[in-house]
Design a protein around this motif. Structure first.
Motif, PDB file in Angstrom:
ATOM      1  N   LEU A   7      -1.801  -1.898   3.763  1.00 60.08           N
ATOM      2  CA  LEU A   7      -0.462  -1.343   3.954  1.00 60.08           C
ATOM      3  C   LEU A   7       0.597  -2.424   3.765  1.00 60.08           C
ATOM      4  O   LEU A   7       1.654  -2.177   3.174  1.00 60.08           O
ATOM      5  N   ARG A   8       0.330  -3.611   4.266  1.00 58.10           N
ATOM      6  CA  ARG A   8       1.284  -4.712   4.085  1.00 58.10           C
ATOM      7  C   ARG A   8       1.443  -5.057   2.603  1.00 58.10           C
ATOM      8  O   ARG A   8       2.559  -5.308   2.124  1.00 58.10           O
ATOM      9  N   LEU A 396       2.000   3.817  11.889  1.00 59.76           N
ATOM     10  CA  LEU A 396       1.018   3.353  10.913  1.00 59.76           C
ATOM     11  C   LEU A 396       0.225   4.516  10.340  1.00 59.76           C
ATOM     12  O   LEU A 396      -0.077   4.543   9.128  1.00 59.76           O
ATOM     13  N   ILE A 399       2.288   6.334   7.683  1.00 61.62           N
ATOM     14  CA  ILE A 399       2.374   5.585   6.432  1.00 61.62           C
ATOM     15  C   ILE A 399       1.030   5.579   5.714  1.00 61.62           C
ATOM     16  O   ILE A 399       0.959   5.734   4.487  1.00 61.62           O
ATOM     17  N   ALA A 400      -0.048   5.411   6.464  1.00 69.16           N
ATOM     18  CA  ALA A 400      -1.375   5.409   5.847  1.00 69.16           C
ATOM     19  C   ALA A 400      -1.678   6.743   5.183  1.00 69.16           C
ATOM     20  O   ALA A 400      -2.303   6.805   4.121  1.00 69.16           O
ATOM     21  N   LEU A 428       7.561  -1.764   8.306  1.00 65.72           N
ATOM     22  CA  LEU A 428       6.131  -1.981   8.532  1.00 65.72           C
ATOM     23  C   LEU A 428       5.850  -3.483   8.529  1.00 65.72           C
ATOM     24  O   LEU A 428       5.122  -3.992   9.388  1.00 65.72           O
TER      25      LEU A 428
END
Length: 436
Positions: A7-8, A396, A399-400, A428
């Motif tokens: 994600l980062r 999270l 977003i995932a 994030l």
């Protein structure tokens, strides 16, 4: 368990794709220019990537639009002309004698986040000489902006700055504004073509009647050359909790920076004292157990429970008992904000008990990453660490599941609005920085 590293990486790619060199566009398609509070959140994302020079450039781009009276506009039209509406040709900032002559801007402001953002950059930049130099560079502009917020927007000196357009709150079509906006007359409004519904389905955007009123307010302020008379006579005048809480938090940061830079602090201390008092006497509603917006047109509180009220915790403006009441009565209440059979995620922007709640329409009910981050750190400030971490986990998960959208359906987690949205990616990355 959600893997954070992918994600980062994806978030960093969003920032780099949306980077326009001098500034980072919130969305190159839907929002191709610089927005004020977006720039602040975006700077945190660049800092989290270790690129403090890029973070400072983001802030400088916002400050470059500053008016001579201190106002920081909510849009700076870098890259103009574009297909964005309403653009610089409608705002006509050139009519205002205080506006920059070399750069078109809007004529209103947005939530004042740059103060605490710059303090965060100052605290975390490993190059102490660079950090100090930037703080000293930015401090006079920030002090001038906050003086404007206390004079032009709080002429009575009560400790709260009024907003004169819903866009100044950042929460454009919130149910908070239904009553104040109903007083805005739209007769004689020239025909126009919206650009936003070209990119996003209209069911997720403000309604046409709201947009009519948004534009009517711009034309009203423009007719007064964005001066004091336009503010006084605006049919929309509100003391907004979110706006003023972020103003207070930024003034806490200004106070710390002033001490570090050897600048006088007395003026800032007075600002902080007045706003603490005003939040208690004017915005706290003991019957509902929540901080409520104040409609200056009716001289009473607006009885809408919106997530912006929880941002008072981020600014430390609640007593411990008030914070507990807000959490127990509203945030943990499945009929209000907490998940139940109908919703799965925290924090909807409006209480589900409010008749104006719409889970897919912009600021009328979906989840926004920036509010989740501010609310989570407000909860942590008052010791609600498990609830703060729950909001982080939900963020999270959203977003995932759906990527870096503008906002999310709290029932399904579906991403709504425009995709590859900059501040969703930036926060994030920079979530941990918001702790100060």
């Amino acid at each position: 368990m959600i893997e954070i590293d992918p994600l980062r990486k994806a978030a960093a790619e969003v920032l780099r794709r949306n980077d326009r060199g001098e500034f980072t566009a919130p969305s190159p398609r839907q929002y191709p220019h610089l927005w004020l509070w977006d720039a602040g959140f975006t700077a945190l994302g660049w800092a989290a990537l270790g690129d403090f020079e890029r973070a400072y450039r983001e802030v400088r781009a916002a400050l470059r639009g500053q008016w001579r009276n201190g106002m920081l506009p909510h849009v700076v039209f870098y890259g103009w002309p574009s297909a964005y509406f309403p653009g610089a040709d409608l705002w006509r900032s050139d009519l205002a004698p205080e506006a920059p002559t070399d750069l078109p801007t809007s004529g209103i402001t947005q939530p004042p986040v740059l103060g605490f953002v710059i303090q965060i950059l100052f605290q975390h930049d490993p190059d102490r000489q660079r950090a100090s130099a930037f703080a000293r560079e930015a401090f006079p502009a920030l002090r001038a902006y906050h003086r404007w917020l206390h004079t032009a927007r709080d002429p009575e000196g009560i400790g709260l700055s009024r907003i004169v357009h819903p866009w100044e709150s950042g929460m454009d079509n919130s149910p908070l504004w239904d009553a104040p906006l109903s007083r805005v007359q739209t007769e004689g409004l020239p025909p126009y073509q919206r650009a936003d519904v070209h990119w996003v389905h209209e069911e997720q955007r403000p309604r046409s009647i709201e947009y009519d009123r948004f534009l009517a307010l711009i034309l009203h302020l423009r007719s007064h050359r964005y001066g004091e008379s336009g503010v006084r006579s605006s049919p929309f005048r509100v003391y907004d909790v979110l706006f003023n809480a972020l103003r207070h938090r930024s003034e806490e940061a200004l106070f710390v920076m002033a001490q570090a830079l050897g600048e006088p602090t007395g003026e800032i201390e007075e600002w902080l004292e007045r706003s603490r008092a005003a939040f208690q006497t004017r915005l706290w509603d003991p019957e509902l157990g929540f901080f409520l917006d104040w409609d200056c047109g009716t001289d009473r509180r607006i009885p809408v429970i919106a997530a912006g009220g929880l941002v008072a915790l981020y600014a430390g403006l609640a007593t411990p008992d008030q914070a507990k009441e807000m959490v127990d009565r509203h945030l943990r209440n499945p009929k209000a904000f907490a998940p139940n059979g109908g919703t799965r995620y925290l924090v909807p922007t409006v209480s589900k008990a409010d008749p104006g709640w719409e889970p897919r329409r912009y600021w009328r009910g979906p989840i926004w990453i920036n509010l989740n981050a501010l609310i989570a750190y407000g909860l942590a400030r008052y010791g609600f660490h498990e609830l703060a971490e729950e909001i982080h986990r939900h963020t999270l998960a959203l977003i995932a599941q759906s990527g870096f959208h503008e906002y999310y359906d709290p029932r399904t987690g579906e991403g709504l609005g425009i995709g590859d949205f900059t501040w969703s990616a930036a926060l994030l990355l920079g979530w941990d920085l918001l702790s100060g």
